[in-house]
Design a protein around this motif. Sequence first.
Motif, mmCIF file in Angstrom:
data_model
loop_
_atom_site.group_PDB
_atom_site.id
_atom_site.type_symbol
_atom_site.label_atom_id
_atom_site.label_comp_id
_atom_site.label_asym_id
_atom_site.label_seq_id
_atom_site.Cartn_x
_atom_site.Cartn_y
_atom_site.Cartn_z
ATOM 1 N N SER A 263 0.839 -1.187 0.000
ATOM 2 C CA SER A 263 0.000 0.000 0.000
ATOM 3 C C SER A 263 0.876 1.238 0.000
ATOM 4 O O SER A 263 2.085 1.165 0.202
ATOM 5 N N ASN B 248 -5.780 0.168 -2.405
ATOM 6 C CA ASN B 248 -6.661 1.186 -1.860
ATOM 7 C C ASN B 248 -7.385 0.673 -0.618
ATOM 8 O O ASN B 248 -7.487 1.382 0.399
ATOM 9 N N ASP C 105 -4.988 0.688 2.247
ATOM 10 C CA ASP C 105 -4.760 2.047 2.745
ATOM 11 C C ASP C 105 -5.944 2.547 3.563
ATOM 12 O O ASP C 105 -5.765 3.224 4.580
ATOM 13 N N MET D 82 0.507 3.663 2.235
ATOM 14 C CA MET D 82 0.824 3.936 3.637
ATOM 15 C C MET D 82 1.846 2.948 4.187
ATOM 16 O O MET D 82 2.602 3.280 5.085
#
Length: 445
Positions: free
Chosen positions: A49, A152, A155, A51
């Motif tokens: 991801s 997504n 995240d 993050m």
Amino acid sequence: MSRRSFLLGSTALAATAGVLAATAVPGVAKAADLGYKLNYEKGKPGQWSMMKPEADYGGINVNYVNHNKEWLGSTQITGEIPRYRQYDGGFMRSIRNELGPKSKYGTLSFDSRRYPLATGLATVYNNLATLCEGKPAQDKLPIPDPEKMSMNIKDVAYFLAADEVGIGLTPEFGPWESMITDKAGMMAGKPYEEVCKPNVVSAATHPYVIGILVDKHLETFLGSNGYDGISNSQSNRADMILSGIVISIAAYIRSLGYEAVASHQGKEYVVGTPVAIACGFGEQPRVLQATAHPRLGFRHKIACVLTNMPLAPDKPIEFGVKDFCRVCKKCAITCPAQAISYDDDEVVYNGYKRWNFDMEACLHFRTENEEGVCCAQCMKVCPWNSKEDSWFHKAGITIGANGSTSASLLVKIDDMFGYGTEVIPRFKWWLDWPELYKIKIPANN
């Protein structure tokens, strides 16, 4: 076929400074080899991801393994694994008074006033049980390809405070066969057919599962004896956080036009362990109900979202837990119920291999414990669960995951320093009400 043959290789121990070096073995995928680092600029998204562009395995070398009919991660499948009925779960048996009145009312009082904090935390996820399902939006919104959509989703989960996220293929035997719809009726003795209904979730209807882990809080374990008043609240805290995360993600997916069901402690649609393994969270250790993660051990709770939205599943992982558990046995030695097997080897049970486990003994202690509420002693003592985030502890676990000699050495070091058995006063932040721990059994029971 042996597990090691299935994995097609192993990890070699470097001789310098206790640091492991990954051996290049054909057929075994290492984390560094899979190109999981996010690289949107070059148009090559990975499976982690934005993050969290790299998996945090706490310095442990991990092998990625494929799904097939003979293995789920490092758990060997020997035959057909049945789908279980939620009605037959241990705590459900306790509530039906099959284990005696003390066990029944001990279970029913887990989330009541026996420990007020547990009550407050359970209120959240129990009241969110009605939000697990819903109809998807009539018109599907355009979404990225499965790999980008998977990133997504991860995240979003990290944004919502998840400690770890994984996406798996829903195991055929993961979802309950049927679910309890009338708990009061079950307690009143109504037959199975009147209090249960078939599960709306299956691997066919919801082929992808998004698993979420939340840490049960290391410092609290360091200040606890493992089965005192805070024990159940550690689970309830994780379940409270998880319920909000998975309900939000499921609603997000439905708003995109796809089916999605949130499964959490307030309303569980699946058995946690096979789902956790399928999502790449770890291996089943000696403790039956657990999944050991390389960084978190089994000091965590899991919740998940089951969906038909196209996603890119992660692979199950293997990192030496079964070999370590074969030697360690600290959980078995210190279990107050003596429910955990001392056996060296796993046995076949219901179509797969696992260590023997005395579920009734475990249930009796957890539900009847009057020195606290419930029990987490096995989590407290496990060397994978009880370590601070430091290079010293990471190095110890890394070395311990490489064969019986290394595992024996780690256990001896663990015992020498008192890890897992210590109660550190500076970490004891909670209040005790021992007068509330006694289980009250109604006179007319």
